[in-house]
Design a protein around this motif. Sequence first.
Motif, PDB file in Angstrom:
ATOM      1  N   HIS A 300       0.808  -1.179   0.086  1.00 19.30           N
ATOM      2  CA  HIS A 300      -0.003  -0.204   0.265  1.00 19.30           C
ATOM      3  C   HIS A 300       0.812   1.245   0.006  1.00 19.30           C
ATOM      4  N   ALA A 301       0.232   2.324  -0.449  1.00 17.98           N
ATOM      5  CA  ALA A 301       0.931   3.724  -0.279  1.00 17.98           C
ATOM      6  C   ALA A 301      -0.087   4.740   0.661  1.00 17.98           C
ATOM      7  N   PRO A 302       0.895   5.513   1.634  1.00 14.35           N
ATOM      8  CA  PRO A 302       0.167   6.322   2.320  1.00 14.35           C
ATOM      9  C   PRO A 302      -0.815   7.226   1.687  1.00 14.35           C
ATOM     10  N   VAL A 303      -2.102   7.286   2.328  1.00  9.50           N
ATOM     11  CA  VAL A 303      -3.201   8.346   1.699  1.00  9.50           C
ATOM     12  C   VAL A 303      -2.984   9.548   2.747  1.00  9.50           C
ATOM     13  N   VAL A 304      -2.928  10.786   2.156  1.00  7.34           N
ATOM     14  CA  VAL A 304      -2.626  11.902   2.941  1.00  7.34           C
ATOM     15  C   VAL A 304      -3.526  12.818   2.592  1.00  7.34           C
ATOM     16  N   VAL A 305      -4.242  13.358   3.893  1.00  8.44           N
ATOM     17  CA  VAL A 305      -5.040  14.647   3.536  1.00  8.44           C
ATOM     18  C   VAL A 305      -4.901  15.642   4.443  1.00  8.44           C
ATOM     19  N   ASP A 306      -4.957  16.813   3.900  1.00  6.82           N
ATOM     20  CA  ASP A 306      -4.663  18.105   4.913  1.00  6.82           C
ATOM     21  C   ASP A 306      -6.003  18.863   4.951  1.00  6.82           C
ATOM     22  N   TYR A 307      -6.177  19.019   6.453  1.00  7.26           N
ATOM     23  CA  TYR A 307      -7.474  19.704   6.994  1.00  7.26           C
ATOM     24  C   TYR A 307      -7.122  20.888   7.536  1.00  7.26           C
ATOM     25  N   GLU A 308      -8.077  21.970   7.513  1.00  9.14           N
ATOM     26  CA  GLU A 308      -7.926  23.104   7.960  1.00  9.14           C
ATOM     27  C   GLU A 308      -9.272  23.605   9.090  1.00  9.14           C
ATOM     28  N   ILE A 309      -8.653  22.986  10.418  1.00  6.20           N
ATOM     29  CA  ILE A 309      -9.800  23.139  11.291  1.00  6.20           C
ATOM     30  C   ILE A 309     -10.176  24.552  11.643  1.00  6.20           C
TER      31      ILE A 309
END
Length: 309
Positions: A300-309
Amino acid sequence: MALRVASFNVNGIRACQKRGFEGWLAAREADVIGLQEVRCPVAALPEGVFGDHHLAYDPGTAAGRNGVALLTREAPVAVRTFGAPVLRRAPGETHTELVEPDPGPTLPRELKEFADEGRYVEVDLADVPVTVASLYLPKGGLPADLQEKMAGRMREKPDGGAKFERKMRFLAGFAKQLTRSRKAAAAAGREFVVVGDFNIAHTERDIKNWRGNKNSEGFLPPEREWVSSILSPRTLVDVVRAQYPDTDGPYAWWSWMGQAFERDTGWRIDYHLATPGLARSVTAAGVDKEPSRAERLSDHAPVVVDYEI
């Protein structure tokens, strides 16, 4: 506040460490990392492999299998599992004692047989009002009728549909669990996101060779319908698909066999499913696919998400 969340099925943390996990972890600078298939006894966890992150780890009881973890910058406010004991460890600590998880919603009866398998852990973050969960969903198998049709052509020994039925029981229970966790988070003023390896490709855009996999586990109609049933603009949003609505992929799993990786013949089975408010805060999302087979950290490869809280 920016919050970077990664999901990564490491396919064995000790093997992944040898391939360069620590370098990826340091360079990616994720605030929260959900790991699946850690597959390591607590006492054998490599020293320092998780850097300066706090660890919440449900290793399960099956030797060499499963195991889910969450790494966080700050010690989480609470840690919950399906009821199994959990390892909570700060950076630099080496203790191996498991502790009881914090209380959470009542576990659906369908999940009780999976409680000690190391498939689910969730934490309440200390620095932002978000609950994050890491999931490793059972792979499953083919239903009995398909096994009969494929007699003599199956790679695995026929089991009369037992693995398929077991996966469907998990799905039935986990749909309830998701609702309970999401509502509990909302009642506490928190957003909710579950990341991990769902072992299901939802749509034709989530698998490269979808025509040839119509009768493959992980792309069966009942599995795909289940994913559809838990997603909606009011409950949970597939945030990566929302960012790439008309794109094939981005895939995050490729077989080690043949030229699947080089030809991008992959599956998108690793997800971030977030409550609508959190989903609307996404500023970037993608997959950390390595440049070459020699540099792969896992299947698998990492799944990366940026959130702005």
